[in-house]
Every structure is written in C-alpha cells, then in structure tokens.
Design an enzyme around this catalytic site. Structure first.
Site, short mmCIF file in Angstrom:
data_model
loop_
_atom_site.label_atom_id
_atom_site.label_comp_id
_atom_site.label_asym_id
_atom_site.label_seq_id
_atom_site.Cartn_x
_atom_site.Cartn_y
_atom_site.Cartn_z
N GLY A 71 0.65 -1.27 -0.15
CA GLY A 71 -0.01 -0.05 0.01
C GLY A 71 0.78 1.27 0.07
N ASN A 151 -7.43 4.57 8.69
CA ASN A 151 -6.88 3.38 9.47
C ASN A 151 -7.09 3.21 11.03
OD1 ASN A 151 -4.85 5.40 8.32
ND2 ASN A 151 -3.69 4.16 9.95
N GLN A 179 -8.02 0.23 3.71
CA GLN A 179 -8.52 -0.45 4.97
C GLN A 179 -9.75 -0.78 4.39
OE1 GLN A 179 -7.68 -0.88 7.92
NE2 GLN A 179 -5.56 -0.08 7.89
N SER A 199 -3.75 -3.08 -0.40
CA SER A 199 -2.79 -3.74 -0.02
C SER A 199 -3.08 -5.09 0.57
CB SER A 199 -2.14 -2.96 1.20
OG SER A 199 -1.22 -3.80 2.00
N ALA A 200 -2.52 -6.20 -0.18
CA ALA A 200 -3.19 -7.52 0.22
C ALA A 200 -3.23 -8.10 1.86
CB ALA A 200 -2.41 -8.69 -0.54
N HIS A 201 -2.17 -7.46 2.51
CA HIS A 201 -2.17 -8.13 4.07
C HIS A 201 -3.18 -7.56 4.86
CE1 HIS A 201 0.01 -4.86 6.24
NE2 HIS A 201 0.26 -4.29 5.32
N THR A 237 11.29 -7.67 -11.44
CA THR A 237 10.80 -9.19 -11.39
C THR A 237 9.63 -9.15 -10.27
OG1 THR A 237 13.04 -9.99 -12.28
CG2 THR A 237 11.33 -11.56 -11.39
N CYS A 325 1.88 1.82 11.80
CA CYS A 325 3.24 2.21 11.00
C CYS A 325 3.77 3.63 11.85
CB CYS A 325 2.45 2.82 9.57
SG CYS A 325 1.41 1.91 9.02
C1 LIG Z 1 -4.78 3.52 5.15
C2 LIG Z 1 -3.28 2.78 4.93
N1 LIG Z 1 -2.72 3.25 3.82
C3 LIG Z 1 -1.51 2.44 3.45
C4 LIG Z 1 -0.84 1.80 4.23
C5 LIG Z 1 0.46 0.86 4.06
O1 LIG Z 1 0.03 -0.27 3.58
P1 LIG Z 1 1.44 -1.41 3.53
O2 LIG Z 1 1.60 -1.63 4.99
O3 LIG Z 1 0.96 -2.24 2.69
O4 LIG Z 1 2.54 -0.39 3.03
C6 LIG Z 1 -1.71 1.23 5.56
C7 LIG Z 1 -0.90 0.30 6.60
O5 LIG Z 1 -1.23 0.26 7.49
C8 LIG Z 1 -3.07 1.81 5.78
O6 LIG Z 1 -3.82 1.46 6.64
#
Ligand SMILES: Cc1ncc(COP(=O)(O)O)c(C=O)c1O
Length: 330
Positions: A71, A151, A179, A199-201, A237, A325
């Site tokens: 993301g 988030n 989110q 973002s996949a996770h 890649t 983060c």
């Molecule tokens: C709103 C939002 N944007 C971006 C990200 C960043 O994504 P990634 O962890 O895949 O870099 C997050 C991750 O916490 C998020 O919650």
C-alpha cells in the site's frame, strides 16, 4: 493462555487457502514471468489471472491494475507519479490531515521539491468536508488524495462526492483504499476515482504486495525504473507468489464480504455499547455509523495508551494505540 487479536487494521493472518494458492510458485512454478519458455509462461499466466481477479473485484479493466510492493508503494506511486507527470500543468496537491503516513510523508517530500500541498482539516468525526475541497482547488491543482477510510478511527469519507468535485475541476483524484478493499464494496466507477491504492495483507493476503489502480488515460510516470514489467509502469521481477496470493485473497473476500460486514457490524456495535456503558470517561472516536465494520476506537481519559496496550497484552489481548506504521515497532 488464549490470545485475542483485535488489531486487524494493522494486519491480518494469511488465509490458509491463500497460502495454498501461493505455495506452487515458490519451488515448482518458480519461473521468471518475463522468460519465454514454459516456466516463465506458467508464472505469467498466474499473474494475469490474479490481475483479472483484482480488476473484477473493483470494476476495473485488467490493464488498469499495477502490482506494487504494498500500500505504501501504491500511495507513493500515485502521488509522485502524477505530480511529476503533470508538473507543467501545475504544482498544487490537496489532501487532508488524517491520511496515512504513506500519503502525508510523500506530500512532505514533494513540498521540499517545489510542490504546494493543502492539508484539509476534518470535523469531529474525522470527515473531510467536500465543500472545503472545492474551495481549496486552484488553477494549479493537479491532484486530490483523500483516503476511503481511516486506518485508526475507521471513518469512511464521502469519496464519490469529492471525486465529482475533482472531475468537474479536471483534477486527478486518488484514494487510499487500503483499509476498505476486501471489507466493504470498493468499485472504481461508483467511487469515480482515477487512482486507488490497496494492500493484500489487510484482507488475509500476504504482506509486501499491493496494487495501484490507474484509470486508463491518467498521466503518470513510474516510480521504479528498469525493466518493462507491469507494462513499463513498475520495473522489477514480479513477486509471483505474492501476486497470486493477493488474487486469491480478493476472490475469497468477495465471497464473504456481505455476510462478514454484517457480522462484524453487530459485534462492533455491541463492543462500543458495552464499553460506553461499563467504563467511565471514554469517548468513541470516529463516526458512529459511517465507519468500517471492523473498527472500534476510543479515547480514555487519564489512561496512558501505551501502558494499556502492554497491560492488555499481558492478558493476551492485542489492541493498538494508533497506526502500527507510526509506532517504532513496525
Ligand atoms: C490507510 C493505509 N494506507 C497505507 C498503508 C500502507 O500499506 P502497506 O503496509 O501495505 O505498505 C496502510 C497500512 O497500515 C494503511 O492502513
């Protein structure tokens, strides 16, 4: 001790079916997707199938999907890519103060390099006022970036209203849907966005893989230069197992979404009601209804967040005091 994980906004466990779908692409179908022989073609086919699944899930065309390293990279790509591609037209970007760091820090980076950024305020629920967006647009504005849902406090923004304003002013519109994708309906045509990050996770897929949706015709330059992968928009890649996992995760999320959102909304509201009734001096943050089904966020007077987090961890309960983060641990 049984552990209770309540921090699905930080990350989710990878779904076993996602892991199963990824496994063959580590040791058996390990080819480089750019290779012309069968190993390569096998990997290429898997990537294109995943691209189709992502595109279908959000109402996009296959060629509008660019796989990224997550993301943060998708946000960086959208903002820097549009800023540098459209610098002749203007140098002004509009965002808001509660965006993820991947957006805010990218904007700050650009500010140091001659771009001007307006950081819009939000109201007490964390909502951006579309009127304020309209007022902030100047003839130099090239991009508006407002997240789909926050988030930390879970507030869902009126994206379709804001994107209408952007388009009327002929300004590109990007939304960070990291989110929301996989949790609530995300359709690029209903939201009317030019770019969208995911973002996949965050929806039971693997970490380190994401997508930037780029509407056909959007003027954008790549962030990563090198090979011609992703139609020349993202060199390197491809992360084949990750991309396959993202495709599987979005497919599974689509099957479960309606039921899961209903189930979580009931649980969310029960938890909010219980905490408000049973604990003194707490206040719900974010919008009471216009919020993610899987989000509960409180302020508690006189209690320090970090020690609450650590004390609850001793009891086996994982919560967060803010975005993962922004803590030093991640
Ligand atoms: C709103 C939002 N944007 C971006 C990200 C960043 O994504 P990634 O962890 O895949 O870099 C997050 C991750 O916490 C998020 O919650």
């Amino acid at each position: 001790m049984e552990r209770i994980y309540l921090d699905y906004a930080a990350t989710t466990p990878t779904h076993p079916e996602v892991v199963e779908a990824m496994l063959p692409y580590f040791c058996d179908a390990f080819g480089n997707p750019s290779s012309l022989y069968s190993y390569g073609l096998e990997a290429r086919k898997a990537i294109e199938l995943a691209r189709m699944k992502v595109a279908q899930a959000i109402g996009a065309k296959n060629e509008e999907i660019v796989f990224t390293g997550g993301g943060s990279e998708a946000d960086n790509f959208a903002i820097k890519g549009v800023a540098y591609a459209n610098v002749r037209k203007g140098n002004h970007i509009i965002t808001d103060i509660i965006e993820h760091h991947a957006v805010l820090e990218t904007c700050r980076f650009l500010e140091k390099r001659g771009f001007k950024v307006t950081y819009l305020p939000v109201d007490k629920y964390g909502l951006v006022d579309p009127e304020k967006v309209r007022e902030a647009i100047t003839e130099k504005t090239i991009l508006i970036s407002i997240m789909h849902a926050n988030n930390e406090i879970g507030t869902i923004q009126p994206i379709d209203e804001i994107s209408k304003i952007a388009h009327k002013a002929k300004v590109y519109f990007h939304t960070d849907a990291v989110q929301t994708t996989g949790h609530i309906p995300v359709n690029v045509n209903e939201l009317k966005v030019d770019m969208l990050s995911m973002s996949a996770h965050k929806f039971y897929g693997p970490k380190g893989v994401g997508v930037l949706y780029i509407r056909k015709g959007t003027k954008i330059v790549p962030l990563i230069h090198g090979g011609e992968q992703e139609s020349g928009r993202r060199a390197g890649t491809e992360n084949v197992p990750g991309i396959v996992g993202m495709g599987k995760a979005i497919e599974l999320a689509g099957l479960e979404m309606t039921k899961e959102a209903e189930r979580l909304t009931v649980l969310r509201d029960k938890l909010i009601k219980g905490i408000l009734e049973k604990i003194d001096k707490v206040e719900l943050n974010g919008h009471p209804e216009q919020r993610l089904p899987n989000n509960v966020n409180f302020s508690v007077d006189y209690i320090e967040g970090e020690s609450t987090c650590l004390n609850l961890d001793l009891e086996g309960i994982c919560i967060s005091t803010g975005s993962a983060c922004s803590s030093s641990s991640s």
